[in-house]
Design an enzyme around this catalytic site. Structure first.
Site, short mmCIF file in Angstrom:
data_model
loop_
_atom_site.label_atom_id
_atom_site.label_comp_id
_atom_site.label_asym_id
_atom_site.label_seq_id
_atom_site.Cartn_x
_atom_site.Cartn_y
_atom_site.Cartn_z
N GLU A 296 0.84 -1.21 0.00
CA GLU A 296 0.00 0.00 0.00
C GLU A 296 0.88 1.26 0.00
O GLU A 296 0.62 2.24 0.70
CB GLU A 296 -1.00 -0.06 1.16
CG GLU A 296 -1.84 -1.33 1.02
CD GLU A 296 -3.14 -1.36 1.77
OE1 GLU A 296 -3.70 -0.28 1.99
OE2 GLU A 296 -3.58 -2.46 2.10
C1 LIG Z 1 2.09 -9.66 0.23
C2 LIG Z 1 1.75 -8.56 -0.71
C3 LIG Z 1 0.43 -8.16 -0.85
C4 LIG Z 1 0.08 -7.14 -1.75
N1 LIG Z 1 -1.22 -6.81 -1.94
C5 LIG Z 1 -1.56 -5.96 -2.96
C6 LIG Z 1 -2.93 -5.75 -3.31
O1 LIG Z 1 -3.85 -6.27 -2.67
N2 LIG Z 1 -3.21 -4.95 -4.38
C7 LIG Z 1 -2.23 -4.36 -5.12
O2 LIG Z 1 -2.55 -3.65 -6.07
N3 LIG Z 1 -0.91 -4.53 -4.80
C8 LIG Z 1 -0.56 -5.33 -3.75
N4 LIG Z 1 0.77 -5.54 -3.45
C9 LIG Z 1 1.80 -4.86 -4.21
C10 LIG Z 1 2.56 -3.81 -3.42
O3 LIG Z 1 1.74 -2.71 -3.15
C11 LIG Z 1 3.82 -3.45 -4.21
O4 LIG Z 1 4.69 -4.57 -4.09
C12 LIG Z 1 4.48 -2.19 -3.74
O5 LIG Z 1 3.68 -1.08 -4.06
C13 LIG Z 1 5.87 -1.97 -4.35
O6 LIG Z 1 5.87 -2.19 -5.73
P1 LIG Z 1 7.00 -3.16 -6.35
O7 LIG Z 1 6.96 -4.42 -5.58
O8 LIG Z 1 6.79 -3.24 -7.81
O9 LIG Z 1 8.37 -2.46 -6.02
P2 LIG Z 1 9.11 -1.35 -6.91
O10 LIG Z 1 8.17 -0.29 -7.32
O11 LIG Z 1 9.90 -2.03 -7.97
O12 LIG Z 1 10.11 -0.73 -5.84
C14 LIG Z 1 11.29 -1.41 -5.41
C15 LIG Z 1 12.01 -0.51 -4.39
O13 LIG Z 1 12.37 0.73 -5.02
C16 LIG Z 1 11.82 1.81 -4.29
N5 LIG Z 1 11.44 2.88 -5.21
C17 LIG Z 1 10.66 2.81 -6.31
N6 LIG Z 1 10.52 4.01 -6.88
C18 LIG Z 1 11.22 4.88 -6.11
C19 LIG Z 1 11.45 6.28 -6.17
N7 LIG Z 1 10.93 7.05 -7.12
N8 LIG Z 1 12.23 6.84 -5.21
C20 LIG Z 1 12.76 6.08 -4.23
N9 LIG Z 1 12.56 4.76 -4.12
C21 LIG Z 1 11.81 4.16 -5.04
C22 LIG Z 1 10.62 1.25 -3.56
O14 LIG Z 1 10.29 2.02 -2.42
C23 LIG Z 1 11.13 -0.13 -3.20
O15 LIG Z 1 11.91 -0.07 -2.04
C24 LIG Z 1 1.12 -6.51 -2.51
C25 LIG Z 1 2.46 -6.91 -2.33
C26 LIG Z 1 2.77 -7.92 -1.48
C27 LIG Z 1 4.22 -8.35 -1.36
#
Ligand SMILES: Cc1cc2nc3c(=O)[nH]c(=O)nc-3n(C[C@H](O)[C@H](O)[C@H](O)COP(=O)(O)OP(=O)(O)OC[C@H]3O[C@@H](n4cnc5c(N)ncnc54)[C@H](O)[C@@H]3O)c2cc1C
Length: 381
Positions: A365
């Site tokens: 989230e």
């Molecule tokens: C168990 C679980 C349940 C989930 N449930 C849902 C759900 O119900 N619905 C849904 O839609 N999603 C869900 N998610 C997805 C979750 O919200 C995302 O995993 C999260 O938003 C991060 O996206 P990503 O994993 O693609 O990481 P990325 O976006 O690839 O980020 C990787 C890292 O880079 C950092 N980063 C990225 N961009 C920047 C920036 N501009 N500046 C600084 N740092 C940055 C991030 O903070 C993170 O530390 C879930 C995830 C998990 C693991």
């Protein structure tokens, strides 16, 4: 702001705590270790009346307040963090956007059963290439001549995926409008033709919550299932996540409290050098420090809930509460493991689970880096 809890708040706490003690605690180790999403337990939890805490009676709600709901999430998380997010995803991420942006017909059809705990909800925003940058949606919804839409694409990491009956799904409807104005939100039902489920995630923690991939292959969505206006999807997603973050913060708070409680009890029992661990000041001061952090986080979480209830702007409060509470949960769970020593690293005791469960609260989230973006952009506006 004063947080004198009312009798109604106490009733929500008691309901969640009673269920936690009686139904979740006896089997949590087994369900956690075996990765069991227990549909019967989920139905029972939804049936407690916690989902309706702040919704109007006409939709089946209790018409109390957001804090009542948040207290219930916190309480459930003390016993089973996975189950607490099962509830929070249903209420904050599925029922709430229908309540906030839906038509009366949508509310009657979808909100009421969610509020009454008869249906499970989910929220599908994240895609393989659209995580933190949710604007990069590759799921596409094409409008048909009859006003319906055809959806193609996929979503990953969806809480309650595969189990939920109702899904809020985001898709690009008009790329020419740019990512922020070209995305729309839809209400999907589990059994719509072409809507299937892919990979079930094997996770570090919250093993009692189900996380699955959603797949859309020519899913025909009726015009009346468009949520809000066409092009309003990005705004709906961001507003929804603002509220969801208070739920995650409450989940984190519950995990932190459980870890602290376990550490306090263990420190009284474990004897080394002829006395219980709690008699060493380095341990008792560590516990005091943990308690201070929990109480500070609590104020932020409750404040954000109260501001949402009062219809005041609460995005920044939710971002601060989520970041602080999740960092506190990680810190306290880590310290609890330290106090347990080698036993803390063993799956025989619950603190290892608290540590595994706490980590996700810093990620979903909106990662905690996103909470810094929300807060800094408001600060520097
Ligand atoms: C168990 C679980 C349940 C989930 N449930 C849902 C759900 O119900 N619905 C849904 O839609 N999603 C869900 N998610 C997805 C979750 O919200 C995302 O995993 C999260 O938003 C991060 O996206 P990503 O994993 O693609 O990481 P990325 O976006 O690839 O980020 C990787 C890292 O880079 C950092 N980063 C990225 N961009 C920047 C920036 N501009 N500046 C600084 N740092 C940055 C991030 O903070 C993170 O530390 C879930 C995830 C998990 C693991």
């Amino acid at each position: 702001m004063d947080f004198n809890l009312t009798d109604v708040h106490q009733e929500f706490i008691n309901l969640a705590a009673g269920f936690g003690k009686k139904k979740l605690a006896p089997t949590i180790t087994e369900r956690d270790h075996q990765g069991i999403f227990d549909e019967d337990l989920v139905s029972e939890m939804l049936g407690l009346g916690l989902c309706g805490a702040y919704f109007e009676e006409k939709y089946g709600g209790a018409e109390c307040d957001v804090l009542s709901y948040i207290l219930a999430v916190e309480e459930l998380a003390k016993y089973d963090a996975g189950m607490s997010i099962t509830l929070s995803a249903t209420v904050s991420l599925c029922a709430n956007p229908i309540w906030q942006f839906g038509t009366e017909a949508q509310k009657e059809k979808y909100l009421t059963p969610l509020v009454e705990g008869k249906k499970l909800g989910a929220f599908g925003l994240t895609e393989p290439n659209a995580g933190t940058d949710a604007s990069g949606q590759q799921t596409v919804a094409v409008k048909n001549e009859d006003g319906s839409y055809t959806l193609n694409g996929s979503k990953i990491f969806i809480t309650n995926g595969g189990a939920a009956d109702i899904y809020i799904v985001f898709a690009m409807t008009d790329k020419s409008q740019g990512s922020h104005n070209g995305i729309s939100a839809f209400i999907l039902e589990k059994d719509m033709p072409g809507f299937t489920f892919g990979k079930k995630e094997d996770k570090l923690g919250i093993h009692t919550s189900q996380t699955m991939e959603l797949v859309f292959q020519d899913v025909k969505v009726p015009a009346e299932n468009l949520l809000g206006q066409e092009g309003q999807g990005f705004k709906i997603a961001m507003k929804t996540l603002d509220g969801g973050r208070i739920g995650v913060a409450a989940q984190a708070l519950g995990i932190a409290e459980a870890a602290l409680q376990d550490a306090v009890e263990y420190s009284k029992q474990r004897v080394q050098f002829g006395k219980p661990l709690c008699k060493f000041q380095s341990i008792s001061f560590k516990l005091a420090d943990m308690k201070m952090k929990v109480e500070a986080a609590r104020l932020l979480v409750y404040k954000a809930a109260c501001k949402k209830q009062e219809d005041q702007p609460f995005s920044v409060d939710a971002a601060i509460a989520k970041r602080v509470a999740s960092d506190v949960a990680m810190e306290i769970a880590t310290e609890a493991v330290q106090i347990f020593g080698g036993y803390g690293y063993s799956e025989e005791y619950p603190v290892a689970r608290h540590l595994r469960d706490a980590k996700i609260t810093q990620i979903y989230e909106g990662t905690n880096e996103v909470q810094l973006m929300v807060t800094s952009s408001a600060l520097l506006r």
